[in-house]
Scaffold this active site. Structure first.
Site, PDB file in Angstrom:
ATOM      1  N   ARG A  54      19.378  46.296   0.721  1.00 35.81           N
ATOM      2  CA  ARG A  54      20.252  45.367   1.448  1.00 35.81           C
ATOM      3  C   ARG A  54      21.403  46.181   2.014  1.00 35.81           C
ATOM      4  NH1 ARG A  54      22.846  39.353   0.341  1.00 35.81           N
ATOM      5  NH2 ARG A  54      22.547  38.888   2.524  1.00 35.81           N
ATOM      6  N   TYR A  84      30.233  45.903  -1.488  1.00 31.25           N
ATOM      7  CA  TYR A  84      30.082  46.384  -2.872  1.00 31.25           C
ATOM      8  C   TYR A  84      29.959  47.914  -2.894  1.00 31.25           C
ATOM      9  CZ  TYR A  84      29.628  41.508  -4.296  1.00 31.25           C
ATOM     10  OH  TYR A  84      29.863  40.179  -4.546  1.00 31.25           O
ATOM     11  N   GLU A 120      27.855  43.842   1.827  1.00 32.78           N
ATOM     12  CA  GLU A 120      28.877  42.883   1.388  1.00 32.78           C
ATOM     13  C   GLU A 120      30.136  43.529   0.797  1.00 32.78           C
ATOM     14  OE1 GLU A 120      26.017  41.486   1.983  1.00 32.78           O
ATOM     15  OE2 GLU A 120      26.617  39.459   2.525  1.00 32.78           O
ATOM     16  N   HIS A 125      33.315  40.626   1.414  1.00 31.90           N
ATOM     17  CA  HIS A 125      33.994  39.458   0.828  1.00 31.90           C
ATOM     18  C   HIS A 125      35.438  39.355   1.287  1.00 31.90           C
ATOM     19  CE1 HIS A 125      30.801  37.853  -1.475  1.00 31.90           C
ATOM     20  NE2 HIS A 125      30.551  39.012  -2.042  1.00 31.90           N
ATOM     21  N   GLN A 130      30.929  24.342  -1.179  1.00 37.85           N
ATOM     22  CA  GLN A 130      31.787  23.647  -2.144  1.00 37.85           C
ATOM     23  C   GLN A 130      31.283  23.691  -3.578  1.00 37.85           C
ATOM     24  OE1 GLN A 130      32.773  20.455   1.124  1.00 37.85           O
ATOM     25  NE2 GLN A 130      33.557  19.719  -0.817  1.00 37.85           N
TER      26      GLN A 130
HETATM   27  N1  FMN Z   1      24.268  38.218  -2.100  1.00 34.34           N
HETATM   28  C1  FMN Z   1      23.867  39.304  -2.799  1.00 34.34           C
HETATM   29  O1  FMN Z   1      23.393  40.262  -2.193  1.00 34.34           O
HETATM   30  N2  FMN Z   1      23.975  39.347  -4.156  1.00 34.34           N
HETATM   31  C2  FMN Z   1      24.458  38.301  -4.886  1.00 34.34           C
HETATM   32  O2  FMN Z   1      24.513  38.363  -6.120  1.00 34.34           O
HETATM   33  C3  FMN Z   1      24.879  37.147  -4.172  1.00 34.34           C
HETATM   34  N3  FMN Z   1      25.375  36.058  -4.831  1.00 34.34           N
HETATM   35  C4  FMN Z   1      25.633  34.909  -4.135  1.00 34.34           C
HETATM   36  C5  FMN Z   1      25.983  33.753  -4.833  1.00 34.34           C
HETATM   37  C6  FMN Z   1      26.162  32.546  -4.167  1.00 34.34           C
HETATM   38  C7  FMN Z   1      26.494  31.301  -4.938  1.00 34.34           C
HETATM   39  C8  FMN Z   1      26.006  32.507  -2.755  1.00 34.34           C
HETATM   40  C9  FMN Z   1      26.172  31.214  -1.999  1.00 34.34           C
HETATM   41  C10 FMN Z   1      25.689  33.659  -2.060  1.00 34.34           C
HETATM   42  C11 FMN Z   1      25.481  34.864  -2.715  1.00 34.34           C
HETATM   43  N4  FMN Z   1      25.112  36.016  -2.032  1.00 34.34           N
HETATM   44  C12 FMN Z   1      24.750  37.142  -2.745  1.00 34.34           C
HETATM   45  C13 FMN Z   1      25.016  36.028  -0.556  1.00 34.34           C
HETATM   46  C14 FMN Z   1      23.685  35.464  -0.065  1.00 34.34           C
HETATM   47  O3  FMN Z   1      22.615  36.306  -0.420  1.00 34.34           O
HETATM   48  C15 FMN Z   1      23.683  35.293   1.454  1.00 34.34           C
HETATM   49  O4  FMN Z   1      23.933  36.521   2.059  1.00 34.34           O
HETATM   50  C16 FMN Z   1      24.700  34.302   1.955  1.00 34.34           C
HETATM   51  O5  FMN Z   1      24.688  33.131   1.167  1.00 34.34           O
HETATM   52  C17 FMN Z   1      24.430  33.922   3.405  1.00 34.34           C
HETATM   53  O6  FMN Z   1      23.126  33.488   3.589  1.00 34.34           O
HETATM   54  P1  FMN Z   1      22.717  31.920   3.658  1.00 34.34           P
HETATM   55  O7  FMN Z   1      23.445  31.342   4.848  1.00 34.34           O
HETATM   56  O8  FMN Z   1      21.235  31.932   3.849  1.00 34.34           O
HETATM   57  O9  FMN Z   1      23.152  31.275   2.403  1.00 34.34           O
END
Ligand code: FMN
Length: 666
Positions: free
Chosen positions: A218, A170, A168, A256, A343
């Site tokens: 990850r 980081y 991501e 991001h 949202q």
């Molecule tokens: N991914 C991380 O690896 N670490 C995080 O702290 C993290 N915080 C997130 C906070 C929120 C509110 C959301 C929505 C996502 C976050 N993600 C984080 C990304 C999710 O792990 C995931 O990769 C992303 O939401 C896509 O997957 P999904 O479609 O199953 O939600």
């Protein structure tokens, strides 16, 4: 039927009962009073819902890499006790939980940490106001050690595993990518040196916790950044991680700052599982696919087809903590499906608020809110079956009230029916399916195609009324507004009026943007993954055929400065870019003069202009529709919710929240 996803699997010594991982989400509850109790309640609910393994939101291994006090921290021994209580509670609920070891690098906000961000090279991230300081050798070694120390603390706090956050965009990812690592010492340059930081962390973490203890990594499968790590390099990195003893690879997608949407609703389901497959082909340890997998049946198919060994679902556990349990029992229709709107989750986090969920406002509020049986059951009528009315009826019925729901149109959903037609927004149909099923299951008496009148409600013995009658589109005071080619957005969405080839939309908020997207596309296409990927040049257009776009010209007009207000931060940029790419013209800070039979006369930058139009669509706000309110008998208690209460800034998030609130209150 779901034999693959419910087949147990082992990660190092950890046995998982199924292959669905709740992906890491920082939800920001730590920032509130009783933060860790709240967070614990949040995870316990998901453990009860049978998540195979919960991964916590990122926990900062060093203060400069986190998010300040409102973040989970793991950089000192004093951080262990509240986390110990959390893991104990999750275990008591039958769950398993891993701590994510996190360092944001150049993505860390000085506004939150009070410290300068650090990174392999002093290159400012486009999403951060502060440029990072280049890490020297001493800080690099200190940071690697901090990951290892944090892993040791996680083990002491009772976590079943740790996950090293290496994707991501980081810090670990910043070292691997040539975009962010421009060093020429032992920590940058060729792949080996760029990979060294991540690999050293993997090695030291394994050493700190011992070979038996599960360590997930990850890693970024696809940065979606120009000139970043190549596929071959990514695969090589995965192989090295396996050689170092990493026990599973969780494949992240995108940074991001990527200019390609990777998680929003417009990303078709499972678009990125092929990335996991490429890595799986090169390693023997379990590989986890992620992003936009929101149905356990789909997860099963992904595993069955060999794309990955496990599947990560993050937001789907916000929408429904019980998604796995319900699916295991075959109760698919009862699942409140994540629509990837962002949202109330990611948009909230970026606004510095705690995360919740548009379709499930209980998410993140498990500690302080619950739906309990009503003390005194009543006969309640809900008028209007948009999102506010649907949620009110559901919660009222769940609490034991005798509920009738009145909708004068022939279908449930109100404006959800508009949204679900927009390309890339068909997930809203899942919300409709969920409510239809829940209302049937809970015995709500649904009167479709029937106008509720005071007499009928009195005859039924109704004691309280929830007015969720929505909004009436506003008609601006403009000469020419009565002309036959002037129509309202609602009439276009419902297909009541034909739309010509030269369209002017008066208004440029979220609805106007949705409408232009619908009108610029030839079909209400079911967004195909291939088409989407071709659109962004990720795979060749030839292999999938490209999306069909209409020749229609569309101009959005707005008095104010901004287009797409009301769309969330994480999706607005992508929607506007897409509309521009397909020729939608956006004119802001204009003055309206009049609507003519063949156009709209405006003043733009002091100059008069006529924008040609054969159809003029009004999408300039709305007013509350309280049609029934005045005719109801005084003894009937009336609750106004959603657009009927307040038309401004209305969206499904507020509507559903107000539906739930009134449902809990009656
Ligand atoms: N991914 C991380 O690896 N670490 C995080 O702290 C993290 N915080 C997130 C906070 C929120 C509110 C959301 C929505 C996502 C976050 N993600 C984080 C990304 C999710 O792990 C995931 O990769 C992303 O939401 C896509 O997957 P999904 O479609 O199953 O939600």
């Amino acid at each position: 039927m779901l034999s693959h996803i419910f087949q147990p699997i082992q990660i190092a010594t950890l046995q998982l009962p199924n292959r669905v991982i709740m992906g890491s989400m920082h939800v920001g509850l730590e920032a509130l009073d009783h933060g860790y109790e709240r967070l614990t309640a949040f995870y316990v609910e998901r453990a009860k819902g049978e998540a195979g393994l919960i991964v916590t939101g990122g926990a900062a291994v060093l203060p400069e890499g986190g998010g300040g006090a409102g973040f989970t921290n793991i950089y000192a021994d004093e951080h262990i006790p509240p986390l110990y209580n959390m893991t104990r509670a999750v275990h008591e609920a039958g769950g398993r939980i891993a701590l994510q070891l996190f360092h944001a690098g150049r993505y860390a906000y000085k506004e939150m940490t009070g410290l300068d961000p650090v990174a392999p090279s002093p290159l400012q991230a486009p999403i951060n106001r502060t440029a990072p300081i280049e890490m020297d050798e001493e800080l690099i070694l200190h940071t690697i050690q901090a990951f290892a120390d944090a892993a040791r603390r996680a083990k002491e706090a009772g976590f079943d595993a740790v996950e090293i956050m290496g994707s991501e965009g980081y810090l670990v990812n910043q070292f691997l990518s040539p975009v962010t690592n421009q060093r020429s010492d032992g920590w940058g340059g060729d792949l080996k040196r760029r990979a060294r930081f991540g690999l050293e962390i993997a090695r030291q973490v394994k050493k700190a916790v011992g070979p038996e203890y599960p360590v997930l990594f990850r890693m970024s499968g696809l940065d979606v950044m120009p000139n970043s790590t190549t596929v071959e390099e990514t695969v090589q990195f995965a192989v090295w991680l396996e050689e170092l003893g990493i026990d599973a690879l969780n494949i992240g997608i995108g940074w991001h700052e990527s200019q390609v949407p990777t998680i929003s609703m417009m990303v078709p389901r499972a678009s990125y599982v092929w990335v996991a497959k490429e890595i799986k082909a090169a390693v023997g340890i379990p590989v986890i696919a992620s992003n936009r997998i929101n149905d356990v049946r789909l997860a099963n198919q992904i595993v069955a087809e060999g794309h990955s060994d496990l599947v990560s679902m993050a937001r789907p556990f916000l929408a429904d903590p019980y998604i796995v349990a319900k699916s295991r029992a075959g109760r698919f229709a009862e699942v409140n499906t994540c629509i990837a709107c962002n949202q109330a989750c990611l948009d909230h986090i970026f606004e510095g608020k705690t995360a919740s969920c548009l379709v499930n406002p209980l998410a993140g509020r498990e500690w302080d809110i619950s739906i309990t049986p009503a003390e005194k059951t009543k006969k309640v009528a809900v008028i209007g079956a948009g999102p506010a009315g649907l949620e009110a009826a559901r919660v009222l019925a769940l609490r034991g009230h005798d509920v009738s729901l009145w909708e004068r149109n022939n279908r449930l959903g109100g404006q959800l029916n508009f949204a679900s037609q927009v390309p890339g927004k068909s997930e809203f149909k899942e919300t409709l399916r969920y409510y239809e099923n829940e209302l049937r299951r809970l015995g709500v008496k649904v009167h479709l195609g029937e106008e509720a009148t005071s007499d009928k409600l009195v005859a039924e013995g109704v004691s309280e009324v929830v007015l969720a009658t929505g909004v009436i589109p506003r008609s601006p005071e403009l000469p020419g507004k009565e002309l036959p080619h002037v129509v309202s957005y609602a009439d276009v969405f419902t297909g009541k009026v034909p739309v010509g080839q030269q369209v002017v939309i008066i208004g440029a908020g979220g609805i106007a943007c949705d409408l232009s997207h619908l009108l610029v596309t030839n079909t209400t296409l079911s967004a195909e993954a291939g088409q989407y990927l071709a659109e962004y040049g990720i795979v060749s257009a030839k292999s999938y055929g490209s999306m069909q776009y209409n020749k229609r010209s569309i101009t959005l007009l707005r008095r104010g400065k901004h287009v797409g207000t009301g769309l969330g931060k994480t999706t607005r940029w992508a929607v506007l870019a897409l509309l521009k790419r397909h020729g939608v013209v956006m004119k802001t800070e204009i003055e309206y003069k009049e609507i003519l039979p063949d156009g709209v006369r405006i003043i733009e930058k002091g100059q008069e202009a006529i924008i040609p139009a054969d159809t003029v669509i009004i999408a300039a706000g709305s007013t509350p529709n309280r049609i029934l309110a005045d005719s109801l008998p005084a003894e009937m208690k009336v609750h106004l919710i959603g657009g009927a209460r307040e038309a401004g800034e209305l969206d499904a998030k507020r509507a559903i929240w107000e539906g739930m609130s009134v449902g809990r209150e009656v």
